[in-house]
Every structure is written in structure tokens, then in C-alpha cells.
Scaffold this active site. Structure first.
Site, mmCIF file in Angstrom:
data_model
loop_
_atom_site.group_PDB
_atom_site.id
_atom_site.type_symbol
_atom_site.label_atom_id
_atom_site.label_comp_id
_atom_site.label_asym_id
_atom_site.label_seq_id
_atom_site.Cartn_x
_atom_site.Cartn_y
_atom_site.Cartn_z
ATOM 1 C CB CYS A 189 -0.931 -0.003 1.207
ATOM 2 S SG CYS A 189 -2.151 -1.315 1.114
HETATM 3 N N1 LIG Z 1 -2.756 -6.069 1.780
HETATM 4 C C1 LIG Z 1 -3.208 -4.979 2.359
HETATM 5 O O1 LIG Z 1 -2.882 -4.706 3.500
HETATM 6 C C2 LIG Z 1 -4.171 -4.033 1.639
HETATM 7 C C3 LIG Z 1 -4.863 -3.078 2.400
HETATM 8 C C4 LIG Z 1 -5.763 -2.240 1.787
HETATM 9 C C5 LIG Z 1 -5.944 -2.321 0.399
HETATM 10 N N2 LIG Z 1 -5.250 -3.232 -0.339
HETATM 11 C C6 LIG Z 1 -5.500 -3.283 -1.777
HETATM 12 O O2 LIG Z 1 -6.310 -4.415 -2.058
HETATM 13 C C7 LIG Z 1 -5.954 -4.959 -3.332
HETATM 14 C C8 LIG Z 1 -5.589 -6.431 -3.176
HETATM 15 O O3 LIG Z 1 -4.457 -6.523 -2.335
HETATM 16 P P1 LIG Z 1 -4.047 -7.872 -1.611
HETATM 17 O O4 LIG Z 1 -2.997 -7.491 -0.613
HETATM 18 O O5 LIG Z 1 -5.240 -8.597 -1.144
HETATM 19 O O6 LIG Z 1 -3.371 -8.659 -2.834
HETATM 20 P P2 LIG Z 1 -3.011 -10.226 -2.896
HETATM 21 O O7 LIG Z 1 -1.937 -10.353 -3.894
HETATM 22 O O8 LIG Z 1 -2.816 -10.766 -1.511
HETATM 23 O O9 LIG Z 1 -4.342 -10.893 -3.469
HETATM 24 C C9 LIG Z 1 -4.806 -10.641 -4.750
HETATM 25 C C10 LIG Z 1 -5.276 -11.953 -5.353
HETATM 26 O O10 LIG Z 1 -5.863 -11.666 -6.639
HETATM 27 C C11 LIG Z 1 -5.594 -12.769 -7.480
HETATM 28 N N3 LIG Z 1 -5.812 -12.353 -8.858
HETATM 29 C C12 LIG Z 1 -5.088 -11.514 -9.631
HETATM 30 N N4 LIG Z 1 -5.667 -11.330 -10.829
HETATM 31 C C13 LIG Z 1 -6.805 -12.080 -10.823
HETATM 32 C C14 LIG Z 1 -7.833 -12.305 -11.775
HETATM 33 N N5 LIG Z 1 -7.824 -11.688 -12.957
HETATM 34 N N6 LIG Z 1 -8.816 -13.157 -11.459
HETATM 35 C C15 LIG Z 1 -8.833 -13.773 -10.252
HETATM 36 N N7 LIG Z 1 -7.893 -13.585 -9.301
HETATM 37 C C16 LIG Z 1 -6.894 -12.744 -9.581
HETATM 38 C C17 LIG Z 1 -4.167 -13.145 -7.137
HETATM 39 O O11 LIG Z 1 -3.865 -14.471 -7.520
HETATM 40 C C18 LIG Z 1 -4.177 -12.972 -5.613
HETATM 41 O O12 LIG Z 1 -4.511 -14.174 -4.939
HETATM 42 C C19 LIG Z 1 -4.834 -4.082 -3.870
HETATM 43 O O13 LIG Z 1 -5.383 -3.085 -4.683
HETATM 44 C C20 LIG Z 1 -4.264 -3.459 -2.620
HETATM 45 O O14 LIG Z 1 -3.639 -2.213 -2.867
HETATM 46 C C21 LIG Z 1 -4.378 -4.115 0.255
#
Ligand SMILES: NC(=O)c1ccc[n+]([C@@H]2O[C@H](COP(=O)([O-])OP(=O)(O)OC[C@H]3O[C@@H](n4cnc5c(N)ncnc54)[C@H](O)[C@@H]3O)[C@@H](O)[C@H]2O)c1
Length: 433
Positions: free
Chosen positions: A271
Site C-alpha cells: 500500500c
Molecule cells: N494487503 C493490504 O494490507 C491491503 C490493504 C488495503 C488495500 N489493499 C488493496 O487491495 C488490493 C488487493 O491486495 P491484496 O494485498 O489482497 O493482494 P493479494 O496479492 O494478496 O491478493 C490478490 C489476489 O488476486 C488474485 N488475482 C489476480 N488477478 C486475478 C484475476 N484476474 N482473477 C482472479 N484472481 C486474480 C491473485 O492471484 C491474488 O490471490 C490491492 O489493490 C491493494 O492495494 C491491500
């Protein structure tokens, strides 16, 4: 009008969460807990397999919480996008990284949107939770979902609601963290609010998807800029012969008008190092410059090189060259008590030290094996004698770090987190930022 409202109210709505990572998995669990039938759709077959076996791969989600919903078949996962054809509600939680030139890499959102459009039917609610630039929902998602004449707020409902999950936070979880949301139309907002009202205690509706997108970027820019400020204060303090951490702790006793942020070895995670650059990129397309963001990025991304320099100076004080020195990095996860290594400053620090000829190992109770600049390596044993190394660099101050043992055994510590401030008075071998 074809709305999923009745199914949402009756909790018979079928929900698909696209992307079941750090954000999507806790959300899917909360939906199942509220009584919805929820399916996680992910391209990662391993995550799908784990979830279907009732196992968790995210530290904040206990397997014991997941398993009952999996065995009741209220929560499952698949790699097959055909499940979207049965969904009343789709929530998109895919990654939003940067590309090599630090511009937004929107390909995961685009792929997810294309997949939804392929299986779209009337009366779907689609919510984007991935962090993105102001305008992304209306410019990327909405056109794909209305391309075949669907009517926004009548046959398709679109909203943006930023995720605020804070990995490792023991107090604030999905349910009790207030949730901001903006709809593409007032009706979209109304329908999305009814869904979230079933799983979140406090909703914060705002007037548009762009507003909701900017709220998230303000929150993370606020952190990036303040961290940039204290990182610069740390460098100034050293020149002044003052302890920056002591200054900040004392300033934090002011009961109003001050919020403490602490310096460190550089930003990490999915983030704070990334999200503000989505905003500065968008501003560049409008011929504006986001000066605070760019300055903070420049200070923060310079911190790993600064730590390498500090470590070299500290070794030099002990009449040791960096070349050939054995250096232990304590902590490669990007923050305390998590196993997430994304964007961790540990990696450029290790790279920088190895470039100078150091022999670097790492210890991390949460990360038994890590890809260190292209080579997979194991953590050294957690009870290894710190005295075996010429220097220990504390990059992540996990609670599991035995601070007293570190202070006792180590020959030299570069303490980028001030982890030893109340452990020892003998500061001769301890170097701060
Ligand atoms: N991790 C955090 O602390 C956090 C906090 C707030 C916001 N976010 C935001 O949330 C979003 C997700 O982050 P995250 O940390 O959960 O990521 P992550 O990588 O842990 O999870 C994302 C998942 O999406 C899957 N994926 C990618 N493309 C795909 C598709 N086309 N179809 C199906 N699955 C698909 C990946 O395989 C992965 O498992 C990002 O935009 C991030 O900035 C993350």
C-alpha cells in the site's frame, strides 16, 4: 429495474470475491459469516486448493474460523470464471501494483472486468475494492460493464469501496473498521450500502466513486508523507547529535495537534510505497505535479541505501571493511509480526550490502524461506548466536525478537527501529538511523 436488492436483504444473494488474498479472503469469510453463499475466484490454484480444504494462508484469518463455513459449503473457491454467471454480487480485490516506470499497472483490474463482462447478466452489483486512481471505476470498469447497452443503476450496479485492512491489527478487523463507499449512481450506492450493512458496523457513504477512490489515496498519502518527514528528521537529528526517536516520543506527549510517526529503513507492503504514486500518475495526466508525494517517495525510497551507508560507517568505526563481513538482517517481512515481504526494504538493503562484498544472512520467524534478489535462501535458526555476525541490522522489529539476547550477544547492531532503546544503556555498539 433488475436489482439484486431483494436477494441481498434475504441473504440469498450469491457473492463472488475475485482475488482471495490479504483483502479478499477476510472479506469472503465475513460474507459467509453473515449468511451469504460466497465463492472466491482466483487465478492462483494453490490458494483455491487451500481454501477448499478449510486451510488459511493469511495470518490474520484463523483456519478454525474458515473451516466451519467451508464444510457447510457456504464458503468455497474456484479458478473457473463461469461461477460469475451465477453471481448477484461481485467484489473485486485484485492487486494494483506499479510497473517498472512506477506507473499504475491496471492489468489485473482490466482482466477481472473483462471476465465479469463475459459472464454478465442483468441485476448484478459489482464493487471494486482494489486501491486505484480517482476515475478508475468510471473510466475502466463502468465502460466494460455497460458496453452492450446495460443501464447503470437499473440493470447493472457499480460501486467503489476501498479496503482498509491493516494486517496484524488485533483490534480493527473487517467488521469494526468503518467502510467508505461511493456509487456510480445514487441507486448503485443504495444497493452497495445494503450489502455492506450486513457485514460492517459503520458505513461512510460518499458522493461518487472518484471521491471514495481519493479518500483511500489521501489516507495512504498522509502516511507516506508523514513517514517521509520523520525519515528526514532522523537524518537531520543525526547531524545534530540528537536521538530522533526520543524527540518524537517526547513530541507525542502533546495531547493535541501532533500525531507520532516513526522513521525506519524504508517503506514496504502493497500500500504505502505504491498507492500515492497512483495519485501522482493521475495528476501528471492532468498536467499537475503532486509535489509532496514525489518528495516523500524520494526520501522514503532512499532509506535502504541510507541504512547500507550507516552499516558501512558502523563497521568502519570498528575497523572492519564491509567486504567479507558477516551481516545478519533481522526481519525481512515489511512490518512487525506479519509474513508479508512485498516491497520490503530488507531486499534493497541486502542487495546493497552484498554489492559491497558483505556476506549476508537473514533471520525472520515469520519467513522461513525467502527469495533474496533471485536466490531462495532459508532463515538462519532463530536461536543462532548473534555474536557470530560482525553486525546485526534490525530491519523489522517482530515481537519475537529477543532484544536482551541481541543486546548481550551482538558485536554491533544497526537498529533502524529503535528496538533496543529501553533494553540497554550500553550504546557503544548500537547505531541508530
Ligand atoms: N494487503 C493490504 O494490507 C491491503 C490493504 C488495503 C488495500 N489493499 C488493496 O487491495 C488490493 C488487493 O491486495 P491484496 O494485498 O489482497 O493482494 P493479494 O496479492 O494478496 O491478493 C490478490 C489476489 O488476486 C488474485 N488475482 C489476480 N488477478 C486475478 C484475476 N484476474 N482473477 C482472479 N484472481 C486474480 C491473485 O492471484 C491474488 O490471490 C490491492 O489493490 C491493494 O492495494 C491491500
Amino acid at each position: 429495474m433488475f436489482s439484486p436488492l431483494a436477494e441481498i436483504e434475504a441473504k440469498t444473494a450469491r457473492v463472488v470475491v475475485i482475488g482471495i488474498g490479504y483483502v479478499g479472503l477476510p472479506l469472503a469469510l465475513e460474507l459467509a459469516r453473515a449468511g451469504f453463499r460466497c465463492t472466491g475466484l482466483d487465478t492462483d490454484a494453490e490458494k483455491v486448493r487451500q481454501l477448499n480444504a478449510g486451510r488459511s494462508y493469511i495470518p490474520d484469518v484463523a483456519a478454525s474460523d474458515l473451516a466451519p463455513y467451508v464444510s457447510e459449503r457456504r464458503l468455497d473457491a474456484t479458478c473457473d470464471p463461469a461461477v460469475l454467471g451465477e453471481a448477484h454480487v461481485v467484489i473485486v480485490c485484485v492487486p494494483t501494483p506499479l510497473n517498472k516506470t512506477k506507473d499504475p499497472d491496471m492489468r489485473f483490474i482490466v482482466d477481472a472486468a473483462d471476465e465479469i463482462a463475459r459472464h454478465q447478466h442483468d441485476g448484478m452489483l459489482v464493487i471494486l475494492e482494489s486501491t486505484t486512481y480517482p476515475g478508475a471505476t468510471s473510466e475502466v470498469l463502468v465502460p466494460k460493464l455497460t458496453a452492450r447497452g446495460q443501464m447503470l443503476g437499473r440493470t447493472i450496479f457499480v460501486a467503489f469501496s476501498p479496503e482498509r485492512v491493516d494486517p496484524g491489527n488485533q483490534v480493527y478487523k473487517t467488521r469494526n473498521t468503518p467502510k467508505v463507499l461511493g456509487g456510480a449512481t445514487p441507486e448503485c450506492l443504495r444497493v452497495a450500502s445494503r450489502l455492506y450493512a450486513q457485514i460492517i458496523e459503520q458505513l461512510v457513504p460518499v458522493s461518487s466513486t472518484e471521491t471514495a477512490e481519493l479518500v483511500k489515496l489521501l489516507e495512504n498519502t498522509f502516511r507516506a508523507v508523514n513517514i517521509g518527514l520523520v525519515n528526514e528528521i532522523a537524518m537531520m537529528s543525526r547531524k545534530l547529535g540528537v536521538d530522533a526517536f526520543e524527540v518524537i516520543r517526547a513530541a507525542a506527549t502533546k495531547p493535541f495537534g501532533f500525531l507520532p510517526f516513526f522513521p525506519g529503513p524504508g517503506l514496504g507492503g502493497h500500500c504505502i510505497p505504491i498507492d500515492p504514486l497512483y495519485l501522482s500518475w493521475k495528476l501528471r495526466t492532468l498536467h499537475c505535479q503532486a509535489r509532496f508525494i514525489e518528495l516523500a517517495d524520494s526520501v522514503n525510497s532512499g532509506m535502504p541505501a541510507y541504512v547500507v551507508e550507516r552499516t558501512s560507517e558502523a563497521l568502519n568505526d570498528q575497523e572492519k571493511p564491509v567486504r567479507g563481513s558477516k551481516i545478519l538482517i533481522y526481519g525481512v517481512a515489511y512490518k512487525r509480526n506479519v509474513n508479508d515481504c512485498r516491497e520490503s526494504p530488507a531486499f534493497p538493503i541486502i542487495y546493497g550490502l552484498e554489492q559491497r562484498g558483505a556476506r549476508v544472512s537473514y533471520m525472520d520467524p515469520f519467513v522461513p524461506r525467502a527469495d533474496l534478489n533471485g536466490v531462495a535462501r532459508d532463515s538462519v535458526a532463530l536461536d543462532a548466536d548473534f555474536g557470530l555476525f560482525d553486525a546485526v541490522v534490525v530491519v523489522t522489529d517482530h515481537d519475537a525478537l529477543d532484544r536482551a539476547r541481541l543486546a548481550r550477544q551482538a558485536r554491533l547492531v544497526v537498529d533502524t527501529r529503535d528496538a533496543l532503546h529501553d533494553i540497554t544503556r550500553d550504546r557503544a555498539k548500537i547505531y541508530g538511523l
